[in-house]
Design an enzyme around this catalytic site. Sequence first.
Site, mmCIF file in Angstrom:
data_model
loop_
_atom_site.group_PDB
_atom_site.id
_atom_site.type_symbol
_atom_site.label_atom_id
_atom_site.label_comp_id
_atom_site.label_asym_id
_atom_site.label_seq_id
_atom_site.Cartn_x
_atom_site.Cartn_y
_atom_site.Cartn_z
ATOM 1 C CG MET A 1 -1.966 1.007 1.305
ATOM 2 S SD MET A 1 -3.212 0.624 2.585
ATOM 3 C CE MET A 1 -2.193 0.310 4.020
ATOM 4 C CG HIS A 2 2.731 2.719 -3.373
ATOM 5 N ND1 HIS A 2 2.217 1.553 -3.918
ATOM 6 C CD2 HIS A 2 2.931 3.561 -4.411
ATOM 7 C CE1 HIS A 2 2.130 1.696 -5.227
ATOM 8 N NE2 HIS A 2 2.538 2.898 -5.554
ATOM 9 N NE ARG A 3 -1.662 3.079 -7.563
ATOM 10 C CZ ARG A 3 -1.073 3.671 -8.597
ATOM 11 N NH1 ARG A 3 -1.029 4.991 -8.643
ATOM 12 N NH2 ARG A 3 -0.538 2.963 -9.566
#
Length: 440
Positions: free
Chosen positions: A208-210
């Site tokens: 998860m990075h957005r």
Amino acid sequence: MKIAIVLGTRPEIIKMAPIIDEIEKRGITSCLIHTGQHYDKEMSDNFFKDLEIKSPDYNIHVGSGSHGKQTGLMMKGIEEVLLDEKPDIVLVQGDTNAVLAGALVASKLHIAVGHVEAGLRSFDITMPEELNRMAADACSLMYFIPTEESAINLLAEGISRKKLFITGNTVVDACFRHLEIANKLGIQEESLASLDIENMNNILTLTMHRAENVDDKERLINIISSLKELKDMNIIFPIHPRTKKTLENFNLFDELNELEHVHIIKPLGYLDFLILTSHSTLILTDSGGLQEEAITLDVPVLTLRYNTERPETVSAGGNILVGANKKTILENAKKILNDEEFADKMKNAKNPYGNGDAAIKTIDAIEKAYNEGLLNIKSPENIMSSFSRKMIKINEDISVGEFEEHENALVHMVFDGEKMIFPLNDLNLKGMMITYDVYQ
């Protein structure tokens, strides 16, 4: 012939490795330009070494920075290299700032641009990647496209089918190539090795990075709330530094870290991550590239987004868009874990990205274009007045190629009454509605 390749990030290096292999195998002269936007020279060199790829001929060392600053510095550095090297074609891959910079510079120097993984669209212009891929496609001469759906996106934008090459995606070639290297080396990162994933059941790999997820507290709370209830799964979360910082700022990190079935570890190198992915029961991610890798490795994926530029993975049945909706995440995750028939259907989804021969098809097309003199960019002698556009329904047995030869035309769009179809040369047009350009 000389081929220049512009690379800027690890995903680009990963996906271009099979093409670099194919270029070297055929003895074609090449020039590898690395913008260095993500990491220093030592880390970069190690990554090329790990993937058994030759070191770049040039490293521009752009580093991090704003989109404008980074792209401008890249353009300056790439232009200097291209003026010196004078390649016949410049290859860019994907949707990064390096792709934008490489495509703009090459096209303004009247050097042919080949866009690998062209035609992807999320139809979300708030994503910088969407703007990059659209701009790169506007500059390109050759389009190497993963699927027919992506090709139709380009046809709808007015690109000639003669420039479009449906090759499959080099991610398939790359997964097979790099998993072999990874398994040969074994797990290198101690935090992953200590989990003994070989003997661990029901692994859920989370990435998860957005910004739309990690910068939105409500979304994060929903996602973490979902993870709390997935106690039958071993959740392995190689956490991005920015994601960790945001979780800490929202006072959510400790809450997640204290869950017994959640294993938060430091970010993994690509090869270690590939081993983890291949051992997973399920992947939960907001990454674009991981959607492709998952379906290639036969691992069901739930995507923490409400749109995707990889819709083929959804249509094929290997990917489900769940957004940050707790109910949707839990329903699908539990179904994959407990419903064997449902899980097998996702695992066995047909890979829309091909069989691992995308690199061969790409270099075949480039060699053919070079031999036919099609990489030479010249101003057209006639503009606008040289053709007219028409639409008709075809009632006779005639292929696309035959129609074009008979009418001195170029078939553009084909509609079978239900959906758009890519106009392959031998496609029978009987009963189809088509649009085409007539040359005068």
